[in-house]
Design an enzyme around this catalytic site. Structure first.
Site, PDB file in Angstrom:
ATOM      1  N   GLY A  47     -22.023   5.371 -11.555  1.00 23.02           N
ATOM      2  CA  GLY A  47     -21.482   6.724 -11.465  1.00 23.02           C
ATOM      3  C   GLY A  47     -22.180   7.781 -12.281  1.00 23.02           C
ATOM      4  O   GLY A  47     -21.812   8.960 -12.211  1.00 23.02           O
ATOM      5  N   CYS A  49     -26.835  19.834  16.686  1.00 22.73           N
ATOM      6  CA  CYS A  49     -25.850  20.764  17.238  1.00 22.73           C
ATOM      7  C   CYS A  49     -24.560  20.732  16.430  1.00 22.73           C
ATOM      8  O   CYS A  49     -23.515  20.258  16.893  1.00 22.73           O
ATOM      9  CB  CYS A  49     -25.580  20.418  18.697  1.00 22.73           C
ATOM     10  SG  CYS A  49     -27.101  20.328  19.631  1.00 22.73           S
ATOM     11  N   GLU A  50     -24.634  21.163  15.200  1.00 19.90           N
ATOM     12  CA  GLU A  50     -23.489  21.259  14.279  1.00 19.90           C
ATOM     13  C   GLU A  50     -23.811  22.383  13.310  1.00 19.90           C
ATOM     14  O   GLU A  50     -24.922  22.428  12.783  1.00 19.90           O
ATOM     15  CB  GLU A  50     -23.357  19.979  13.429  1.00 19.90           C
ATOM     16  CG  GLU A  50     -23.052  18.714  14.157  1.00 19.90           C
ATOM     17  CD  GLU A  50     -21.572  18.500  14.432  1.00 19.90           C
ATOM     18  OE1 GLU A  50     -20.740  19.245  13.872  1.00 19.90           O
ATOM     19  OE2 GLU A  50     -21.266  17.600  15.223  1.00 19.90           O
TER      20      GLU A  50
HETATM   21  C1  LIG Z   1     -21.147   3.370  -5.188  1.00 22.83           C
HETATM   22  C2  LIG Z   1     -20.769   2.393  -6.228  1.00 22.83           C
HETATM   23  C3  LIG Z   1     -21.539   2.256  -7.380  1.00 22.83           C
HETATM   24  C4  LIG Z   1     -22.752   3.104  -7.677  1.00 22.83           C
HETATM   25  O1  LIG Z   1     -22.429   4.432  -7.975  1.00 22.83           O
HETATM   26  P1  LIG Z   1     -23.581   5.460  -8.407  1.00 22.83           P
HETATM   27  O2  LIG Z   1     -22.869   6.748  -8.555  1.00 22.83           O
HETATM   28  O3  LIG Z   1     -24.576   5.484  -7.321  1.00 22.83           O
HETATM   29  O4  LIG Z   1     -24.156   4.956  -9.695  1.00 22.83           O
HETATM   30  C5  LIG Z   1     -21.168   1.284  -8.286  1.00 22.83           C
HETATM   31  N1  LIG Z   1     -20.064   0.491  -8.079  1.00 22.83           N
HETATM   32  C6  LIG Z   1     -19.294   0.617  -6.985  1.00 22.83           C
HETATM   33  C7  LIG Z   1     -18.133  -0.270  -6.812  1.00 22.83           C
HETATM   34  C8  LIG Z   1     -19.612   1.571  -6.026  1.00 22.83           C
HETATM   35  O5  LIG Z   1     -18.845   1.692  -4.948  1.00 22.83           O
END
Ligand SMILES: *Cc1c(COP(=O)(O)O)cnc(C)c1O
Length: 434
Positions: free
Chosen positions: A250, A361-362
C-alpha cells in the site's frame, strides 16, 4: 548510466532526460517506440530490482519475506526478475498462482489473498503447497478446511483482519475501512482464530492486513500495526501463537514531482518495524506485500500522437493508447505524468493546453487533462510512473489489441510480451448453429 549507490534510499530514476530525449536506462524511448511500436509498456530492470533491494535492506537482519503483489504487474518477465532476486509473492487468483509458478517463483514463498477464493483455486494452491492462505471470512475458513480434509492435508492459514483504519486514499483503493468488503471484522477475529486453531485440517501460522493502496503517510500503517499487535497479544493469552506478521502493501509512489512526498521504502518499513520491536514481537517473521512501490516508478507507457484537434472548449491530443491500456485516470481520476519523449526546442505551433485522449468511445477515455503540450501527429509521448496497475488492468475493450511490453537492461531491450494480433482477439469465441 552507471550503477548508482543509493545511500539516501531515494528511488533510482528509471527514466532520465539527456539532451532533451527521454531514456530508460541507456536506451532512448524514441528508439523503443520505433522498434516495438506503440502503445508500448517499458520497464527498467534496474529500477525494479533497486526497489526490491530497498525492501531487502530495510528488513535485513530479521526473519522476513517480501511478497511482491502480483496484481500490480503480472508479466512473466517481471515476476521472473523478482523470483531470481529471491522474492516471495502475494497472489489473488489461481491465474496468478500459475503465473508465479511459470515464472520460477517458489510456492512455499507465496501467500494467497482475496475475498472470493473458489474451491478449485484453494485445491490448486494446496497441491502446490503455498506458504499461507490469507483468509478473509468465516466461510472461506470452512471451505479451506473442507478441501484440506479431502486432500488429507493441513492448510496453513493467516486471518486478514480489517483494522478499521481510514488511510486517506481514493475510496476505491481504501480496503481497511469498517465498511470494506475485505478481511475479517476486527471483533470477529478472535473467535475465528479459536475455531481455526481447533480445526485439525488448519494450521494457524500468521495474521495479516492490507489497508489500501497509494497511501502517502506512515501514520495509518502504524495504527494498523498497533491494532494487529493488540490482537496478537490477546491471541497469545489464549495460547494461540503466531509465527508471522504480514502488514500488506500500500505504500504510495510520487506520481508528480511537485506533489505529495510519500515515505520512502526504508521509512515505511522502519515505521512498522519500530512498532513491532517496541511491543516485543521482533522475533516473529515479518511479511510485507508491496506492489506499486516495486514496479510503479519502473514503468512507462509510450504512445504516439494520432492527431491534434481543436474542440469548441479546448484542444485534444488524440493518441494511440487509451483507457483499455491504462485505466488509472478513468477509474480513479488519477493524475499521470505525460511528457513528450523528445522535447521540441522550437515548437511549430507553440504550446497549448490540451487533454490527452484515446480513441475509445467513452468520455472517460482520457489519459491526462489540461496539460501544456506542443505536439504534432507522429510524436511519441511517455506516461511515467505507469509500471503498476497499467498493463495488469488492460482489456480488449473496443476490440483493441493489447500493448507489447519491454524490459530494458542497460543498453539492451527485451520484448517480454509481444503485441496482440487480430487472431488473438477472437480466441475461444464461436457462433451458434443455424
Ligand atoms: C493489492 C494488494 C497489495 C499491494 O498493494 P500496493 O498498493 O500495490 O502495494 C498487497 N496485498 C494485498 C492483499 C493486495 O490486495
Amino acid at each position: 548510466m552507471s550503477r548508482q549507490t543509493n545511500p539516501a534510499e531515494v528511488p533510482l530514476a528509471a527514466f532520465v532526460r539527456r539532451s532533451g530525449a527521454l531514456y530508460c536506462e541507456d536506451v532512448p524511448l524514441q528508439e523503443l517506440a520505433q522498434r516495438f511500436g506503440t502503445p508500448l509498456y517499458v520497464y527498467s530492470r534496474r529500477a525494479i530490482l533497486d526497489a526490491y533491494g530497498q525492501y531487502q535492506r530495510a528488513l535485513s537482519g530479521r526473519a522476513s519475506l517480501i511478497c511482491y503483489a502480483v496484481k500490480a504487474n503480472s508479466n512473466l518477465g517481471v515476476l521472473n526478475l523478482l523470483a531470481r532476486a529471491g522474492s516471495g509473492f502475494d497472489i489473488v487468483s489461481g491465474g496468478e498462482l500459475a503465473r508465479v509458478l511459470a515464472a520460477g517463483g517458489a510456492a512455499e514463498c507465496t501467500v494467497f489473498s482475496g475475498v472470493g477464493k473458489t474451491e478449485q483455486e484453494i485445491e490448486r494452491a494446496l497441491r502446490a503447497q503455498i506458504m499461507c492462505f490469507n483468509v478473509e471470512s468465516d466461510f472461506e475458513l470452512q471451505t479451506i478446511s473442507t478441501v484440506a480434509a479431502r486432500l488429507r492435508r493441513r492448510a496453513p492459514v493467516s486471518l486478514r483482519v480489517n483494522p478499521q483504519i481510514d488511510p486517506g486514499t481514493h475510496p476505491y483503493i481504501a480496503t481497511g475501512l469498517k465498511s470494506s468488503k475485505f478481511g475479517v471484522a476486527y471483533e470477529q477475529a478472535i473467535e475465528l482464530y479459536r475455531r481455526a486453531a481447533a480445526d485439525p485440517h488448519l494450521e494457524v501460522i500468521g495474521i495479516d492486513c492490507h489497508i489500501g493502496s497509494q497511501i502517502a503517510q506512515a501514520a495509518p500503517f502504524e495504527q494498523a500495526a498497533d491494532r494487529l499487535l493488540d490482537l496478537v497479544e490477546r491471541l497469545e493469552h489464549q495460547r494461540i501463537g503466531l509465527h508471522h506478521l504480514d502488514f500488506g502493501g500500500g505504500l504510495a509512489i510520487a506520481y508528480r514531482s511537485d506533489g505529495e512526498a510519500p515515505p520512502t521504502i526504508a521509512e515505511w518499513v522502519g515505521a512498522i518495524v519500530r512498532r513491532v520491536d517496541a511491543r516485543g514481537h521482533g522475533g516473529k517473521t515479518l511479511l510485507v506485500e508491496p506492489g506499486r512501490s516495486v514496479v510503479g516508478p519502473a514503468g512507462a507507457l509510450l504512445m504516439q500522437v494520432i492527431g491534434w484537434k481543436q474542440g469548441a472548449a479546448g484542444a485534444f491530443a488524440v493518441v494511440d493508447a487509451a483507457m483499455n491500456d491504462q485505466m488509472r485516470p478513468a477509474l480513479y481520476d488519477a493524475w499521470m505524468d505525460v511528457q513528450p519523449v523528445v522535447a521540441r526546442s522550437e515548437p511549430p505551433r507553440g504550446f497549448a493546453i490540451a487533454d490527452v485522449v484515446g480513441p475509445i468511445c467513452e468520455s472517460g477515455d482520457w489519459l491526462a487533462r489540461g496539460r501544456m503540450l506542443s505536439v504534432e501527429a507522429g510524436d511519441v509521448l511517455a506516461m511515467l510512473g505507469a509500471g503498476a496497475y497499467g498493463m495488469s488492468m488492460a482489456s480488449n475493450y473496443n476490440s483493441r489489441l493489447r500493448a507489447a511490453e519491454v524490459i530494458v537492461d542497460g543498453s539492451q531491450a527485451y520484448c517480454v510480451r509481444r503485441r496482440e494480433r487480430v487472431e488473438d482477439l477472437m480466441v475461444g469465441e464461436s457462433i451458434v448453429p443455424d
